[in-house]
Motif scaffolding. Structure first.
Motif, PDB file in Angstrom:
ATOM      1  N   LEU A  69       0.820  -1.216   0.000  1.00 48.76           N
ATOM      2  CA  LEU A  69       0.000   0.000   0.000  1.00 48.76           C
ATOM      3  C   LEU A  69       0.852   1.265   0.000  1.00 48.76           C
ATOM      4  CD1 LEU A  69      -2.838  -1.051   2.457  1.00 48.76           C
ATOM      5  CD2 LEU A  69      -2.971  -0.833  -0.027  1.00 48.76           C
ATOM      6  N   VAL A  70       1.913   1.274   0.780  1.00 48.83           N
ATOM      7  CA  VAL A  70       2.800   2.439   0.804  1.00 48.83           C
ATOM      8  C   VAL A  70       3.496   2.595  -0.545  1.00 48.83           C
ATOM      9  CG1 VAL A  70       4.931   3.358   1.835  1.00 48.83           C
ATOM     10  CG2 VAL A  70       3.125   2.453   3.293  1.00 48.83           C
ATOM     11  N   GLY A  71       3.873   1.488  -1.168  1.00 50.80           N
ATOM     12  CA  GLY A  71       4.488   1.549  -2.482  1.00 50.80           C
ATOM     13  C   GLY A  71       3.541   2.115  -3.530  1.00 50.80           C
ATOM     14  N   ILE A  72       2.283   1.680  -3.493  1.00 49.19           N
ATOM     15  CA  ILE A  72       1.281   2.197  -4.435  1.00 49.19           C
ATOM     16  C   ILE A  72       1.059   3.686  -4.208  1.00 49.19           C
ATOM     17  CG2 ILE A  72      -1.166   2.103  -5.064  1.00 49.19           C
ATOM     18  CD1 ILE A  72      -0.997  -0.943  -4.564  1.00 49.19           C
ATOM     19  N   LEU A  73       0.962   4.087  -2.946  1.00 42.08           N
ATOM     20  CA  LEU A  73       0.781   5.503  -2.625  1.00 42.08           C
ATOM     21  C   LEU A  73       1.970   6.330  -3.115  1.00 42.08           C
ATOM     22  CD1 LEU A  73      -0.929   7.668  -1.177  1.00 42.08           C
ATOM     23  CD2 LEU A  73       0.442   7.179   0.854  1.00 42.08           C
ATOM     24  N   GLY A  74       3.169   5.832  -2.909  1.00 39.58           N
ATOM     25  CA  GLY A  74       4.354   6.534  -3.393  1.00 39.58           C
ATOM     26  C   GLY A  74       4.371   6.651  -4.905  1.00 39.58           C
ATOM     27  N   TYR A  75       3.951   5.608  -5.597  1.00 44.69           N
ATOM     28  CA  TYR A  75       3.904   5.634  -7.057  1.00 44.69           C
ATOM     29  C   TYR A  75       2.875   6.654  -7.553  1.00 44.69           C
ATOM     30  CZ  TYR A  75       3.299   4.143 -11.875  1.00 44.69           C
ATOM     31  OH  TYR A  75       3.202   4.111 -13.240  1.00 44.69           O
ATOM     32  N   VAL A  76       1.711   6.713  -6.885  1.00 49.94           N
ATOM     33  CA  VAL A  76       0.673   7.673  -7.279  1.00 49.94           C
ATOM     34  C   VAL A  76       1.165   9.100  -7.076  1.00 49.94           C
ATOM     35  CG1 VAL A  76      -1.619   8.540  -6.661  1.00 49.94           C
ATOM     36  CG2 VAL A  76      -1.252   6.090  -6.930  1.00 49.94           C
ATOM     37  N   ILE A  77       1.827   9.348  -5.965  1.00 47.61           N
ATOM     38  CA  ILE A  77       2.362  10.689  -5.714  1.00 47.61           C
ATOM     39  C   ILE A  77       3.426  11.035  -6.751  1.00 47.61           C
ATOM     40  CG2 ILE A  77       3.738  12.064  -4.089  1.00 47.61           C
ATOM     41  CD1 ILE A  77       2.232  10.592  -1.840  1.00 47.61           C
TER      42      ILE A  77
END
Length: 86
Positions: A69-77
């Motif tokens: 989830l943190v990886g996905i959030l970082g990618y979206v940002i």
């Protein structure tokens, strides 16, 4: 009062000391028990070790999702910031 040279000299031994303790912590470790009492009791009564493997797999499974989830959030940002630059 301190001058710039004295501050620079005083920081160098501190960095060396921190690096030494960091390296020493990699080579010398202590054994710790990080299980709750109930999990430990269940796993110690099992002779085959099947439950122990299942508990370990469950821990890894539960641990993976926050990182995903943190990886996905970082990618979206990252993607939103790249779009703003273009």
């Amino acid at each position: 009062m301190f001058t710039k040279k004295s501050k620079a000299k005083s920081q160098k031994p501190k960095v060396a000391t921190e690096a030494f303790f960091l390296l020493a912590s990699f080579f010398f470790s202590l054994d710790v028990n990080a299980q709750c009492a109930m999990c430990r009791a269940v796993l110690e009564t099992e002779e085959g070790g099947v439950k122990a493997e299942a508990v370990n797999d469950g821990i890894v499974y539960l641990m993976a999702f926050p990182y995903i989830l943190v990886g996905i959030l970082g990618y979206v940002i990252y993607r939103t910031r790249q779009k703003k630059k273009v």
